[in-house]
Design a protein around this motif. Sequence first.
Motif, PDB file in Angstrom:
ATOM      1  N   LEU A  26       0.903  -1.085  -0.015  1.00 21.49           N
ATOM      2  CA  LEU A  26       0.030  -0.022  -0.029  1.00 21.49           C
ATOM      3  C   LEU A  26       0.908   1.296   0.031  1.00 21.49           C
ATOM      4  O   LEU A  26       0.322   2.284  -0.234  1.00 21.49           O
ATOM      5  CB  LEU A  26      -0.951   0.099   0.958  1.00 21.49           C
ATOM      6  CG  LEU A  26      -2.207  -0.438   0.998  1.00 21.49           C
ATOM      7  CD1 LEU A  26      -2.405  -2.056   0.619  1.00 21.49           C
ATOM      8  CD2 LEU A  26      -3.404  -0.351   2.048  1.00 21.49           C
ATOM      9  N   ASP A  27       2.226   1.112   0.251  1.00 24.19           N
ATOM     10  CA  ASP A  27       2.881   2.398   0.244  1.00 24.19           C
ATOM     11  C   ASP A  27       4.117   2.089  -0.325  1.00 24.19           C
ATOM     12  O   ASP A  27       5.301   1.395   0.568  1.00 24.19           O
ATOM     13  CB  ASP A  27       2.969   2.922   1.785  1.00 24.19           C
ATOM     14  CG  ASP A  27       3.671   4.197   1.942  1.00 24.19           C
ATOM     15  OD1 ASP A  27       4.145   4.702   0.614  1.00 24.19           O
ATOM     16  OD2 ASP A  27       3.946   4.682   2.827  1.00 24.19           O
ATOM     17  N   PHE A  28       4.415   2.247  -1.450  1.00 23.57           N
ATOM     18  CA  PHE A  28       5.798   1.976  -2.316  1.00 23.57           C
ATOM     19  C   PHE A  28       6.846   2.935  -1.989  1.00 23.57           C
ATOM     20  O   PHE A  28       6.633   4.094  -2.326  1.00 23.57           O
ATOM     21  CB  PHE A  28       5.779   1.550  -3.579  1.00 23.57           C
ATOM     22  CG  PHE A  28       7.080   1.507  -4.489  1.00 23.57           C
ATOM     23  CD1 PHE A  28       8.067   0.554  -4.240  1.00 23.57           C
ATOM     24  CD2 PHE A  28       7.152   2.538  -5.480  1.00 23.57           C
ATOM     25  CE1 PHE A  28       9.139   0.596  -4.820  1.00 23.57           C
ATOM     26  CE2 PHE A  28       8.273   2.327  -6.131  1.00 23.57           C
ATOM     27  CZ  PHE A  28       9.456   1.597  -5.860  1.00 23.57           C
ATOM     28  N   ALA A  29       7.969   2.779  -1.462  1.00 24.30           N
ATOM     29  CA  ALA A  29       9.219   3.614  -1.370  1.00 24.30           C
ATOM     30  C   ALA A  29       8.782   5.036  -0.682  1.00 24.30           C
ATOM     31  O   ALA A  29       9.262   6.201  -1.033  1.00 24.30           O
ATOM     32  CB  ALA A  29       9.847   3.929  -2.588  1.00 24.30           C
ATOM     33  N   GLY A  30       7.743   5.169   0.281  1.00 28.77           N
ATOM     34  CA  GLY A  30       7.324   6.331   0.893  1.00 28.77           C
ATOM     35  C   GLY A  30       6.447   7.051   0.048  1.00 28.77           C
ATOM     36  O   GLY A  30       6.238   8.184   0.333  1.00 28.77           O
ATOM     37  N   THR A  31       5.813   6.623  -1.078  1.00 27.48           N
ATOM     38  CA  THR A  31       5.341   7.410  -2.165  1.00 27.48           C
ATOM     39  C   THR A  31       3.661   7.709  -1.563  1.00 27.48           C
ATOM     40  O   THR A  31       2.978   8.499  -2.149  1.00 27.48           O
ATOM     41  CB  THR A  31       5.187   6.887  -3.463  1.00 27.48           C
ATOM     42  OG1 THR A  31       4.643   5.509  -3.279  1.00 27.48           O
ATOM     43  CG2 THR A  31       6.581   6.689  -3.900  1.00 27.48           C
ATOM     44  N   GLY A  32       3.253   7.056  -0.597  1.00 24.68           N
ATOM     45  CA  GLY A  32       1.955   7.002  -0.294  1.00 24.68           C
ATOM     46  C   GLY A  32       1.011   6.196  -1.364  1.00 24.68           C
ATOM     47  O   GLY A  32      -0.185   6.366  -1.359  1.00 24.68           O
ATOM     48  N   THR A  36       1.946  -0.642  -7.544  1.00 27.14           N
ATOM     49  CA  THR A  36       0.677  -1.082  -8.816  1.00 27.14           C
ATOM     50  C   THR A  36       0.000   0.277  -9.210  1.00 27.14           C
ATOM     51  O   THR A  36      -0.391   0.316 -10.380  1.00 27.14           O
ATOM     52  CB  THR A  36      -0.269  -2.021  -8.524  1.00 27.14           C
ATOM     53  OG1 THR A  36      -1.012  -1.515  -7.463  1.00 27.14           O
ATOM     54  CG2 THR A  36       0.174  -3.299  -7.943  1.00 27.14           C
ATOM     55  N   GLU A  37       0.291   1.387  -8.603  1.00 31.85           N
ATOM     56  CA  GLU A  37      -0.307   2.583  -8.724  1.00 31.85           C
ATOM     57  C   GLU A  37       0.258   3.827  -9.321  1.00 31.85           C
ATOM     58  O   GLU A  37      -0.362   4.656  -9.788  1.00 31.85           O
ATOM     59  CB  GLU A  37      -1.232   3.190  -7.500  1.00 31.85           C
ATOM     60  CG  GLU A  37      -2.171   1.867  -6.887  1.00 31.85           C
ATOM     61  CD  GLU A  37      -2.799   2.714  -5.678  1.00 31.85           C
ATOM     62  OE1 GLU A  37      -3.992   2.899  -5.519  1.00 31.85           O
ATOM     63  OE2 GLU A  37      -1.974   3.010  -4.709  1.00 31.85           O
ATOM     64  N   ILE A  38       1.564   3.589  -9.344  1.00 28.86           N
ATOM     65  CA  ILE A  38       2.562   4.888  -9.723  1.00 28.86           C
ATOM     66  C   ILE A  38       2.617   4.850 -11.236  1.00 28.86           C
ATOM     67  O   ILE A  38       2.928   3.845 -11.945  1.00 28.86           O
ATOM     68  CB  ILE A  38       3.805   5.032  -8.903  1.00 28.86           C
ATOM     69  CG1 ILE A  38       4.724   3.822  -9.117  1.00 28.86           C
ATOM     70  CG2 ILE A  38       3.579   5.184  -7.330  1.00 28.86           C
ATOM     71  CD1 ILE A  38       5.994   3.960  -8.543  1.00 28.86           C
TER      72      ILE A  38
ATOM     73  N   MET B   1       0.849   8.075   5.093  1.00 30.93           N
ATOM     74  CA  MET B   1      -0.532   8.772   4.543  1.00 30.93           C
ATOM     75  C   MET B   1      -0.903   8.289   3.110  1.00 30.93           C
ATOM     76  O   MET B   1       0.069   8.437   2.275  1.00 30.93           O
ATOM     77  CB  MET B   1      -0.574  10.213   4.779  1.00 30.93           C
ATOM     78  CG  MET B   1      -1.861  11.160   4.772  1.00 30.93           C
ATOM     79  SD  MET B   1      -2.067  12.647   4.377  1.00 30.93           S
ATOM     80  CE  MET B   1      -1.970  12.787   2.669  1.00 30.93           C
ATOM     81  N   ARG B   2      -2.104   7.804   2.647  1.00 32.18           N
ATOM     82  CA  ARG B   2      -2.153   7.883   1.495  1.00 32.18           C
ATOM     83  C   ARG B   2      -2.586   8.914   0.504  1.00 32.18           C
ATOM     84  O   ARG B   2      -2.995   9.636   0.843  1.00 32.18           O
ATOM     85  CB  ARG B   2      -3.552   6.783   1.333  1.00 32.18           C
ATOM     86  CG  ARG B   2      -3.997   6.015  -0.088  1.00 32.18           C
ATOM     87  CD  ARG B   2      -4.505   4.760   0.080  1.00 32.18           C
ATOM     88  NE  ARG B   2      -5.180   4.654  -1.324  1.00 32.18           N
ATOM     89  CZ  ARG B   2      -4.666   3.735  -2.296  1.00 32.18           C
ATOM     90  NH1 ARG B   2      -3.494   3.535  -2.025  1.00 32.18           N
ATOM     91  NH2 ARG B   2      -5.081   3.595  -3.454  1.00 32.18           N
ATOM     92  N   ALA B   3      -1.707   8.771  -0.777  1.00 28.25           N
ATOM     93  CA  ALA B   3      -1.856  10.146  -1.545  1.00 28.25           C
ATOM     94  C   ALA B   3      -3.135  10.034  -2.130  1.00 28.25           C
ATOM     95  O   ALA B   3      -3.542   9.161  -2.611  1.00 28.25           O
ATOM     96  CB  ALA B   3      -0.645  10.270  -2.430  1.00 28.25           C
ATOM     97  N   TYR B   4      -3.496  11.456  -2.490  1.00 27.57           N
ATOM     98  CA  TYR B   4      -4.677  11.167  -3.906  1.00 27.57           C
ATOM     99  C   TYR B   4      -3.626  11.517  -5.112  1.00 27.57           C
ATOM    100  O   TYR B   4      -3.155  12.263  -5.292  1.00 27.57           O
ATOM    101  CB  TYR B   4      -5.433  12.469  -3.679  1.00 27.57           C
ATOM    102  CG  TYR B   4      -6.336  12.502  -2.513  1.00 27.57           C
ATOM    103  CD1 TYR B   4      -7.380  11.481  -2.605  1.00 27.57           C
ATOM    104  CD2 TYR B   4      -6.367  13.357  -1.752  1.00 27.57           C
ATOM    105  CE1 TYR B   4      -8.376  11.448  -1.643  1.00 27.57           C
ATOM    106  CE2 TYR B   4      -7.468  13.358  -0.461  1.00 27.57           C
ATOM    107  CZ  TYR B   4      -8.467  12.233  -0.401  1.00 27.57           C
ATOM    108  OH  TYR B   4      -9.379  12.212   0.339  1.00 27.57           O
ATOM    109  N   ASN B   5      -3.844  10.370  -5.916  1.00 28.71           N
ATOM    110  CA  ASN B   5      -3.026  10.083  -6.885  1.00 28.71           C
ATOM    111  C   ASN B   5      -3.684  10.201  -8.135  1.00 28.71           C
ATOM    112  O   ASN B   5      -4.792   9.528  -8.689  1.00 28.71           O
ATOM    113  CB  ASN B   5      -2.587   8.393  -6.848  1.00 28.71           C
ATOM    114  CG  ASN B   5      -1.765   8.085  -8.000  1.00 28.71           C
ATOM    115  OD1 ASN B   5      -1.536   8.692  -9.087  1.00 28.71           O
ATOM    116  ND2 ASN B   5      -1.612   6.599  -7.925  1.00 28.71           N
ATOM    117  N   SER B 315       1.305  18.542  -0.777  1.00 28.37           N
ATOM    118  CA  SER B 315       0.072  18.582  -0.271  1.00 28.37           C
ATOM    119  C   SER B 315      -0.732  16.930  -0.374  1.00 28.37           C
ATOM    120  O   SER B 315      -1.591  17.060   0.037  1.00 28.37           O
ATOM    121  CB  SER B 315      -0.872  19.674  -0.596  1.00 28.37           C
ATOM    122  OG  SER B 315      -0.275  20.846  -0.401  1.00 28.37           O
ATOM    123  N   GLY B 316       0.086  16.352  -0.670  1.00 27.84           N
ATOM    124  CA  GLY B 316      -0.331  14.822  -0.983  1.00 27.84           C
ATOM    125  C   GLY B 316      -1.386  14.780  -2.224  1.00 27.84           C
ATOM    126  O   GLY B 316      -2.058  13.793  -2.404  1.00 27.84           O
TER     127      GLY B 316
END
Lengths: 358, 358
Positions: A26-32, A36-38, B1-5, B315-316
């Motif tokens: 759910l959190d790759f390399a601190g990206t949040g 699979t989502e980046i 924290m989960r980002a808004y991607n 700001s995420g």
Amino acid sequence: MRAYNFSAGPSQLPLEVLEEAQRELLDFAGTGMSVTEISHRNKAFSAIVEEGEALLRELLHIPSDYAVLFVQGGASQQFAAVPLNLMHKGKADYIVTGNFAKKAFQEGKIYGDAACVASSEDKTYSYIPDLDKIAFRKNTDYVHICSNNTIFGTRYVEFPKTEAPLVADMSSEILSREVDVSKFGVIYAGAQKNLAPAGVTIVIARRDLIQDPLPACPTMLKWKVQDENGSLYNTPPCFSIYMAVLVLRHLKKLGGVEAINKQNEYKAGLLYDFIDNSSFYKNGVEKKYRSIMNVPFVTPNAELDAKFVKEATASGLVSLKGHRLVGGMRASIYNAMPVEGVTALIAFMQKFEKENAV
Amino acid sequence: MRAYNFSAGPSQLPLEVLEEAQRELLDFAGTGMSVTEISHRNKAFSAIVEEGEALLRELLHIPSDYAVLFVQGGASQQFAAVPLNLMHKGKADYIVTGNFAKKAFQEGKIYGDAACVASSEDKTYSYIPDLDKIAFRKNTDYVHICSNNTIFGTRYVEFPKTEAPLVADMSSEILSREVDVSKFGVIYAGAQKNLAPAGVTIVIARRDLIQDPLPACPTMLKWKVQDENGSLYNTPPCFSIYMAVLVLRHLKKLGGVEAINKQNEYKAGLLYDFIDNSSFYKNGVEKKYRSIMNVPFVTPNAELDAKFVKEATASGLVSLKGHRLVGGMRASIYNAMPVEGVTALIAFMQKFEKENAV
């Protein structure tokens, strides 16, 4: 309980790798974000592709004049990509040592004068043809081999010395033993045996062989396009590439290909020795050419084979059923199979033999 | 924290889906193996492929005379597969409404007489050409469109009525709005926007169009082979297919395409209304053709654009940088983007405008 998974592919991955992937899913390399989502253009992801290439270069001692590519799909797609990228003179030789070697040969015939110059089909692919006796043709674009034959449990011990570049499908043994990459023009391997979840294939190609392909080549199959774009021409199979990097890091920590090669020889040795010393189990492959990745074997009859597979599965030793082309059982003992998996299998085989002596 | 991607792809997946995948990453369906480790011939996995097909049929109301295939790679590979499978008369029309539509057209030219019959390139693809004015040619194999243009933020509102089968790349909008599948010959879509991690593409093809392909077609690109083998001709990208099934189950629970379509219209409406009522932000797409998936916008100048992206990221609110072909920003608000993500973006836009009024 985690099963001992003898599947021929997709196959077992190192437990530590799966646990790491799980932790950061759910959190790759601190990206949040999940890996699979980046975006594949995200620096965190291009760093993964670069690390993957660097680790492959280091672990396989790949010379600097070779490109290392991550391409979409499986090795079956490269059966077409090989002739489409290399068949400039329209002529190539194939050695047919199994099911996939044959499929590669058949695909080659779509694009030019592909010839089978040697085959072991006469004895159900239970050996590798004598390389000294092969009459390779003159002026061919390449010679294609499959270095380890998953279904039949054979492998090349030495590789043919050819005038034309040697192209090898190493899907079922990549990173399992030391090979001298400089002896090959192209090595390719689907990931799902020793490297990563299915969906990505690595191509290691001598740079002078990466030229404009045949006109009919789909853009996505052009090695030149993939090479010029650092494997990021379009959206790559990100998760599989990420997992490959975790597996490569893990392999490096274990001591690299040299160390895993010794462990693989040891594991396979345990199993073959047990089979050879048994009058109940039999492996029909010519000893010299036995694969250290795939070990097919049979009991005295097909009924007992079926019973073996069923009872093994119930004991947590899974995916042991042999390929429909050969029947019996097959234990695929890739890099990620621990020694304990092999000894557990042998213990089960002993018990089964005792209970079912004929 | 989960980002808004806001990434255009690979892009956000539903959080619940990621959490479920994480929970069972080491033990899929009680097999004691990861879904990445099991054989694609394992019943637990073939059940996944069947469920995926059934859910797609249900959610998209796919008629029974259409095949539903999961194929390797991305939509870019289908740019070649479309002519290779369909160009029997050697002639096809393309409408070019963006970067990917153009790439598909260029790939079509490799295999036959592909013609661009309409284009919106003259105004940086900021509209969809007037369908009534297009002079489609006679006796073509198909007409190709890209129904939603990721980079430029346009979409077809209606679809062209064509004599030849209509083929649509729906990668960036599949499952986001209701479409009448029966109006199309073929629909294809790379998974990594609305469906699953990159590495798999779905092909929905009317069965009478699935015939022997052109002789140059690589076996792996043959729809007929994939159809005859239930998408399991070779090892498929198992993890991506598994994730697609989790996403499809999730979408069904939400009320299906009808429900998500309404939510998507609502989300896009919020953002476009805000932009249209602002003198600071601007979206250059002809209103009628605005995509509800990809919303490009700019501030008064490129310097502020760069500042916007930088501060939004801090700001995420991430991956808002526009494609290099258009610059500025782009908010991709696919199915998995919650309404809260859009309102958070709007709140940030308001704050940024206040702080940077020119």
